[in-house]
Enzyme design. Structure first.
Site, PDB file in Angstrom:
ATOM      1  N   SER A  40       0.843  -1.199   0.000  1.00 47.68           N
ATOM      2  CA  SER A  40       0.000   0.000   0.000  1.00 47.68           C
ATOM      3  C   SER A  40       0.872   1.241   0.000  1.00 47.68           C
ATOM      4  CB  SER A  40      -0.866  -0.014   1.258  1.00 47.68           C
ATOM      5  OG  SER A  40      -1.483   1.239   1.449  1.00 47.68           O
ATOM      6  N   TYR A  48      -1.583  -0.976  10.938  1.00 43.72           N
ATOM      7  CA  TYR A  48      -1.961  -1.572   9.653  1.00 43.72           C
ATOM      8  C   TYR A  48      -0.864  -1.304   8.626  1.00 43.72           C
ATOM      9  CZ  TYR A  48      -3.737  -1.306   4.915  1.00 43.72           C
ATOM     10  OH  TYR A  48      -3.852  -1.399   3.558  1.00 43.72           O
ATOM     11  N   LYS A 107       2.064  -3.859   6.460  1.00 41.71           N
ATOM     12  CA  LYS A 107       2.400  -3.864   5.026  1.00 41.71           C
ATOM     13  C   LYS A 107       3.916  -3.688   4.863  1.00 41.71           C
ATOM     14  CE  LYS A 107      -1.730  -4.295   3.257  1.00 41.71           C
ATOM     15  NZ  LYS A 107      -2.099  -5.559   2.619  1.00 41.71           N
TER      16      LYS A 107
HETATM   17  C1  UD1 Z   1      -6.985   4.740   3.827  1.00 46.23           C
HETATM   18  C2  UD1 Z   1      -5.964   4.368   4.840  1.00 46.23           C
HETATM   19  C3  UD1 Z   1      -4.828   3.690   4.144  1.00 46.23           C
HETATM   20  C4  UD1 Z   1      -5.339   2.456   3.431  1.00 46.23           C
HETATM   21  C5  UD1 Z   1      -6.447   2.839   2.473  1.00 46.23           C
HETATM   22  C6  UD1 Z   1      -7.085   1.578   1.947  1.00 46.23           C
HETATM   23  C7  UD1 Z   1      -6.231   6.017   6.622  1.00 46.23           C
HETATM   24  C8  UD1 Z   1      -5.615   7.149   7.352  1.00 46.23           C
HETATM   25  N1  UD1 Z   1      -5.553   5.543   5.578  1.00 46.23           N
HETATM   26  O1  UD1 Z   1      -6.387   5.657   2.897  1.00 46.23           O
HETATM   27  O2  UD1 Z   1      -3.860   3.326   5.088  1.00 46.23           O
HETATM   28  O3  UD1 Z   1      -4.298   1.841   2.721  1.00 46.23           O
HETATM   29  O4  UD1 Z   1      -7.438   3.585   3.137  1.00 46.23           O
HETATM   30  O5  UD1 Z   1      -8.047   1.858   1.013  1.00 46.23           O
HETATM   31  O6  UD1 Z   1      -7.300   5.567   6.971  1.00 46.23           O
HETATM   32  N2  UD1 Z   1     -12.740  10.989   3.714  1.00 46.23           N
HETATM   33  C9  UD1 Z   1     -13.784  11.822   4.092  1.00 46.23           C
HETATM   34  N3  UD1 Z   1     -14.913  11.255   4.612  1.00 46.23           N
HETATM   35  C10 UD1 Z   1     -15.056   9.891   4.783  1.00 46.23           C
HETATM   36  C11 UD1 Z   1     -13.977   9.054   4.396  1.00 46.23           C
HETATM   37  C12 UD1 Z   1     -12.821   9.636   3.870  1.00 46.23           C
HETATM   38  O7  UD1 Z   1     -13.702  13.040   3.963  1.00 46.23           O
HETATM   39  O8  UD1 Z   1     -16.100   9.455   5.282  1.00 46.23           O
HETATM   40  C13 UD1 Z   1     -11.529  11.597   3.116  1.00 46.23           C
HETATM   41  C14 UD1 Z   1     -10.262  11.346   3.914  1.00 46.23           C
HETATM   42  O9  UD1 Z   1     -10.091  12.309   4.904  1.00 46.23           O
HETATM   43  C15 UD1 Z   1      -9.193  11.386   2.804  1.00 46.23           C
HETATM   44  C16 UD1 Z   1      -9.922  10.862   1.568  1.00 46.23           C
HETATM   45  O10 UD1 Z   1     -11.318  10.997   1.850  1.00 46.23           O
HETATM   46  O11 UD1 Z   1      -8.793  12.708   2.565  1.00 46.23           O
HETATM   47  C17 UD1 Z   1      -9.645   9.384   1.271  1.00 46.23           C
HETATM   48  O12 UD1 Z   1      -9.910   8.629   2.444  1.00 46.23           O
HETATM   49  P1  UD1 Z   1      -9.941   7.029   2.427  1.00 46.23           P
HETATM   50  O13 UD1 Z   1     -10.820   6.550   1.347  1.00 46.23           O
HETATM   51  O14 UD1 Z   1     -10.242   6.562   3.818  1.00 46.23           O
HETATM   52  O15 UD1 Z   1      -8.464   6.614   2.004  1.00 46.23           O
HETATM   53  P2  UD1 Z   1      -7.058   7.044   2.660  1.00 46.23           P
HETATM   54  O16 UD1 Z   1      -7.218   7.726   3.936  1.00 46.23           O
HETATM   55  O17 UD1 Z   1      -6.277   7.729   1.592  1.00 46.23           O
END
Ligand code: UD1
Length: 344
Positions: A129, A153, A157
């Protein structure tokens, strides 16, 4: 050649797309999955989408009591290599239950290594990842970026990547690809397989999709005061079918090269989109309203990360082809046609 492949976690979100892609390319598969975060229905649908030779072993790779059975199955299958996707993947949960994450993720990888040793198929494509880069690099990040995951997590990895490197040092016959995924989203264009998270989704796309379909009231956007175009987080979203194709490209590369060693490869598009841009694209694709509110930043999030994907192109001949609109259209089709995922 590597035509007889174990796919651990083959019933999961990424695994099911990998299986369809590999079967379509004529590979024979042994799926090992314990269905703890996936459904046997996904395996039925893999078979519906792609003909081919497929075996299924319902087994927990991290359970010492099942180790011999798994090794026997790999031997019986005459595995020539594996794509290793099985594992726990919720960041928040890994912070509260770190020992479970280390036991399951590291233990599963070790059992798989034992199984491959028993068959002589010394080839592993590992589901790593971009999380291994942590928050210390400027985007676009390439494979020489500093490593420093920020949660258990992510450390599983990173540790598995290191384990596989040590394995190769101990026996240079091992061929390893650590695939560092950016943010996989979307679904198979048929609408038959896709992401089916347990409980409340942690990740952005499944959450947006559940809001669009009316299962949840509104999205919470975690922070709008980052130093980015519109203040919301920026990520490299990649279509899960492009990602699946990347696994096959890695597998073929390892099989083809005499001594590829250990290769670390980013799988991303090289494009960053913000959370609000993703919401707008999903709204267009679904023609549904996606109500959202701005909420505080989520602990551990970084402002921006996207890939430099040139190594994947140079080494594997692979590039992502699908656009953000494709990702949204396909994710929406899956969600609309399967509003409760695979069901019970
Ligand atoms: C997350 C994990 C990462 C993992 C990946 C798997 C964290 C900090 N990181 O990545 O380790 O490998 O998922 O798919 O959790 N967001 C919102 N509202 C939500 C959900 C997300 O605003 O309800 C935003 C987050 O703040 C971020 C973006 O969407 O800026 C992407 O979030 P997400 O899909 O959870 O992925 P990552 O955080 O990049």
């Amino acid at each position: 050649m590597a035509d007889r492949i174990i796919v651990t976690g083959g019933a999961g979100y990424i695994g099911s797309h990998v299986c369809v892609d590999l079967l379509s390319a004529g590979k024979s598969l042994l799926i090992i999955d314990d269905f703890s975060n996936s459904s046997p229905e996904a395996v039925r649908r893999i078979q519906e989408l792609a003909e081919g030779d497929i075996r299924l072993l319902k087994s927990d790779l991290a359970d010492p009591a099942q180790r011999e059975r798994i090794i026997d199955a790999a031997r019986d299958f005459r595995a020539q290599g594996a794509i290793h996707l099985a594992g726990l993947k919720a960041v928040g949960e890994s912070v509260t239950e770190p020992e479970r994450y280390y036991r399951v993720n590291l233990g599963s990888a070790l059992t798989l290594i034992d199984a491959l040793k028993a068959t002589g198929g010394k080839l592993i494509v590992f589901s790593s990842s971009a999380t291994v880069y942590g928050d210390r690099n400027k985007s676009p990040v390439d494979e020489t970026g500093l490593l420093g995951p920020t949660n258990p997590y992510g450390r599983t990895k990173y540790f598995i990547e290191e384990m596989l490197r040590d394995l190769h040092v101990s026996d240079p016959g091992w061929k390893i690809a650590n695939l560092r995924y950016f943010n996989p989203v979307g679904a198979h264009p048929s609408g038959r397989i896709g992401e089916d998270p347990n409980g409340v989704p942690n990740n952005l796309f499944p959450y947006i999709a559940q809001v669009a379909v009316g299962r949840r009231e509104k999205l919470r956007v975690f922070g709008d005061d980052y130093d980015t175009r519109d203040g919301t987080g920026v990520r490299d979203f990649i279509h899960v079918c492009d990602l699946a194709r990347g696994h096959r490209a890695a597998l073929d590369h390892l099989a083809r090269e005499k001594a590829p060693g250990v290769v670390d490869v980013n799988l991303g598009t090289g494009l960053g989109y913000s959370v609000l841009e993703a919401v707008a694209a999903f709204k267009r694709a679904s023609n549904r309203d996606i109500p959202y509110e701005i909420a505080p930043r989520r602990e551990g999030d970084i402002a921006e990360i996207y890939a430099n994907p040139s190594k994947a192109k140079a080494l594997l001949g692979w590039t992502a082809e699908k656009s953000l609109d494709d990702m949204c259209a396909d994710h929406w089709r899956w969600q609309r046609e399967n509003p409760t995922g695979y069901g019970e």
